[in-house]
Design an enzyme around this catalytic site. Structure first.
Site: not given
Ligand code: NAP
Length: 339
Positions: A9, A83, A158, A184, A11-14, A197
């Site tokens: 929760a 992730s 991934k 992205l 995270g940016f996307i969540a 991102s």
């Molecule tokens: P983000 O803001 O860094 O969010 C990542 C989330 O994963 C955070 O809530 C983080 O928790 C959590 N996390 C990391 N390690 C963990 C662990 N060991 N146990 C539980 N939670 C953990 O990244 P996002 O950009 O929102 O990405 C979310 C998803 O979209 C990921 O699967 C990413 O690979 C995928 N994605 C992102 C993009 C992009 O451009 N942003 C593009 C394609 C796919 P903490 O806050 O506690 O670290």
């Protein structure tokens, strides 16, 4: 309406996925690694309160079995978004691969045991095509896979995680699985934290790089990605499918032009001069964020989202709108200032 679980929760996307689900009447349970710091989820509590939404948080770590059974208990739908996506590559790819793969398996096993109907996993175009491999000019789609043995740590994590998802789905036909593969992801941030991102837009707007390397990505708006996740739950035929969700390739130079047009008059000196490869290479020796870009120089990200449009009914915002909203929110949250 039944409860929907969203992982990661903070995270940016969540955060946007949760916003969209609440706005569509879902009751949401969301996982965080630790509940000790309520400030990390305050923006989501405020958002839920503002719309009278039903949101609760539970603790679960991708690296630990504890908490997952309770997290999924009573949930009809699961959106596994969490992730690690760090701004700099780790020395050891396992630091990303382990939570990505083992964490995904924990979520899938707990979901099956709890009798969840559908699990949507956030994968990435990094699992479709990545780095130098995409320089052949071919447009990639859901039939394509990154070679994990030739991929940088994040793309490897991934790819291996999504491979594990489909292996699980084959062996456990009782749970419907869907993968969303965003490009992205850009768009407005909900609180003062700029994820990985956001790096390019933040560095361009803040004039943190002197010139612009020939790197291109296929951006997509985080609000459209939130919609894609919800539709992946709603559309029956989505089961068993992966969906690439990304617009056309946009070079960093094109992003810089849009940002300069919009924010230049406000005092932001966005660089637009071309950065030659040798200079990027030199900068990358000192700057680990820049190092991530080296693999992508000169090769556009060409992916096709026609399947998500046809089957999930997904329409993508124009990239200008996404970039302008990204820049504005970074400024509004004090994460970039004119230099
Ligand atoms: P983000 O803001 O860094 O969010 C990542 C989330 O994963 C955070 O809530 C983080 O928790 C959590 N996390 C990391 N390690 C963990 C662990 N060991 N146990 C539980 N939670 C953990 O990244 P996002 O950009 O929102 O990405 C979310 C998803 O979209 C990921 O699967 C990413 O690979 C995928 N994605 C992102 C993009 C992009 O451009 N942003 C593009 C394609 C796919 P903490 O806050 O506690 O670290």
């Amino acid at each position: 309406m039944s409860t929907t679980l969203v992982t990661g929760a903070t995270g940016f996307i969540a955060g946007h996925v949760i916003d969209d689900l609440l706005a569509h009447g879902h009751r949401v349970r969301a996982t965080v690694r630790s509940l000790r710091d309520p400030a990390r989820t305050a923006h989501l509590r405020a958002l839920a309160d503002g719309m009278g939404g039903d949101l609760e948080f539970v603790e679960a770590d991708l690296l630990d079995d504890a908490g997952w059974a309770a997290a999924v208990d009573g949930c009809e739908n699961v959106l596994h978004v969490a992730s690690p996506f760090p701004p700099t590559p780790p020395r050891d790819a396992e630091a990303l691969v382990k939570p990505a793969v083992d964490g995904t398996m924990r979520v899938l096993r707990a979901s099956e045991a709890a009798g969840a109907r559908r699990v949507v996993v956030t994968s990435s175009v990094a699992a479709v095509s990545t780095g130098r491999a995409r320089g052949d000019g071919r447009v990639r789609d859901e039939a394509d896979w990154t070679d994990p043995d030739r991929a940088a740590p994040y793309a490897r994590s991934k790819t291996l995680a999504e491979r594990a998802v489909w292996r699980f789905a084959e062996e456990h036909p009782g749970v419907d699985v869907v993968a969303i593969n965003p490009g992205l992801v850009l768009g407005p941030i909900q609180h003062a934290a700029a994820g990985t991102s956001m790096t390019t837009v933040r560095r361009l707007l803040g004039h943190e790089i002197p010139a612009v390397p020939a790197i291109g990505f296929a951006p997509v708006d985080v609000r459209d990605i939130a919609t894609a996740h919800r539709r992946a739950l709603e559309v029956p035929r989505a089961a068993g499918n992966r969906y690439v969700c990304a617009g056309p390739n946009v070079w960093f130079g094109e992003m810089a032009e849009i940002l300069r047009e919009e924010f230049g008059p406000l005092g932001y000196r966005v660089p637009t001069a071309h950065m030659p490869y040798w200079l990027l290479w030199v900068l990358a020796r000192f700057d680990r964020e820049v190092r991530l870009g080296l693999d992508f120089v000169g090769s556009p990200e060409l992916v096709n989202s026609a399947k998500a449009a046809a089957e999930l009914g997904l329409t993508l915002r124009p990239v200008r709108e996404t970039l302008v909203d990204t820049g504005r929110s970074l400024i509004d949250h004090g994460l970039v200032t004119p230099r």
